[in-house]
Write a protein that holds these residues in place. Structure first.
Motif, short mmCIF file in Angstrom:
data_model
loop_
_atom_site.label_atom_id
_atom_site.label_comp_id
_atom_site.label_asym_id
_atom_site.label_seq_id
_atom_site.Cartn_x
_atom_site.Cartn_y
_atom_site.Cartn_z
N GLN A 1 0.82 -1.15 0.03
CA GLN A 1 -0.23 0.07 0.06
C GLN A 1 0.75 1.20 0.08
N VAL A 2 0.43 2.05 -0.88
CA VAL A 2 1.35 3.52 -0.76
C VAL A 2 1.10 4.36 0.44
N GLN A 3 2.32 4.64 0.91
CA GLN A 3 2.16 5.47 2.12
C GLN A 3 2.73 7.02 1.58
N LEU A 4 2.53 7.98 2.16
CA LEU A 4 3.13 9.24 2.41
C LEU A 4 3.30 9.67 3.73
N VAL A 5 4.67 9.61 3.93
CA VAL A 5 5.32 10.18 5.28
C VAL A 5 6.23 11.27 5.27
N SER A 85 14.15 31.61 5.93
CA SER A 85 13.53 32.70 6.52
C SER A 85 12.20 32.52 6.78
N LEU A 86 11.93 31.65 7.49
CA LEU A 86 10.76 31.27 8.14
C LEU A 86 9.84 32.40 8.91
N LYS A 87 8.64 32.44 8.79
CA LYS A 87 7.85 33.58 9.22
C LYS A 87 6.69 33.08 10.27
N PRO A 88 6.32 33.64 11.14
CA PRO A 88 5.05 33.02 11.89
C PRO A 88 3.99 32.46 10.86
N GLU A 89 3.63 33.38 9.80
CA GLU A 89 2.59 32.71 9.03
C GLU A 89 2.73 31.60 8.23
N ASP A 90 4.12 30.85 8.28
CA ASP A 90 4.24 29.80 7.96
C ASP A 90 4.06 28.52 8.74
N THR A 91 3.58 28.93 9.90
CA THR A 91 3.04 27.76 10.97
C THR A 91 2.00 27.12 10.39
N ALA A 92 2.15 25.73 10.19
CA ALA A 92 1.00 24.84 9.92
C ALA A 92 1.42 23.33 9.76
N VAL A 93 0.72 22.38 9.57
CA VAL A 93 0.88 21.10 9.33
C VAL A 93 1.29 21.12 7.82
N TYR A 94 2.60 20.35 7.50
CA TYR A 94 2.90 20.43 6.01
C TYR A 94 2.66 18.87 5.43
N TYR A 95 2.13 18.76 4.32
CA TYR A 95 1.76 17.51 3.71
C TYR A 95 2.41 17.47 2.38
N PRO A 100 -2.54 16.07 -9.64
CA PRO A 100 -3.34 16.49 -8.56
C PRO A 100 -3.39 15.42 -7.35
N PRO A 101 -3.86 16.13 -6.13
CA PRO A 101 -3.49 15.25 -5.02
C PRO A 101 -4.43 14.02 -4.84
N LEU A 102 -3.80 12.95 -4.28
CA LEU A 102 -4.75 11.72 -4.34
C LEU A 102 -5.83 11.89 -3.01
N ASN A 103 -6.82 11.06 -2.93
CA ASN A 103 -7.71 11.14 -1.85
C ASN A 103 -7.13 10.80 -0.40
N TYR A 104 -6.05 10.09 -0.71
CA TYR A 104 -5.23 9.90 0.57
C TYR A 104 -4.28 10.85 1.01
N TRP A 105 -4.15 11.32 2.05
CA TRP A 105 -3.21 12.05 2.85
C TRP A 105 -2.62 11.43 3.96
N GLY A 106 -1.21 11.85 4.03
CA GLY A 106 -0.20 11.22 5.13
C GLY A 106 -0.72 12.28 6.57
#
Length: 115
Positions: A1-5, A85-95, A100-106
């Motif tokens: 099964q494909v995974q995105l980690v 040069s990271l900024k506070p507005e870069d705060t997020a969960v990154y995937y 186009p994206p799969l229906n599956y997300w890590g």
């Protein structure tokens, strides 16, 4: 099964750097355009950067242009995101995902930019 980690997230001060990595999918997406996306608290998931199958073409969201660099290592089957040069507005969960994206997300990796 494909995974995105996804991995490499953490807490960093404004102006700092982090390098994210995505793997787990083997050679499945060898010829796919791959991308990084992010979802900040209370906001919808958004596009960050794309890279075509051989790395010859990249696209960035205006908000990260000239600060982030997407790359891929097809020998190691990984996609990376160098964030400077990271900024506070870069705060997020990154995937990572295909384009186009799969229906599956890590599970993503959390990046927090704060002093």
């Amino acid at each position: 099964q494909v995974q995105l980690v996804e991995s490499g997230g953490g807490l960093v001060q404004p102006g700092g750097s982090l390098r994210l990595s995505c793997g787990g999918f083997g050679r499945t997406f060898r010829y796919n355009t791959m991308g990084w996306f992010r979802q900040a608290p209370g906001k919808e998931r958004e596009f960050v950067a794309f890279i075509n199958w051989n790395g010859a073409s990249t696209t960035y969201a205006d908000s990260v242009k000239d600060r982030f660099t997407i790359s891929r290592d097809n020998a190691k089957n990984t996609v990376n995101l160098q964030m400077n040069s990271l900024k506070p507005e870069d705060t997020a969960v990154y995937y990572c995902n295909t384009d186009p994206p799969l229906n599956y997300w890590g599970k993503g990796t959390l990046v927090t930019v704060s002093s």
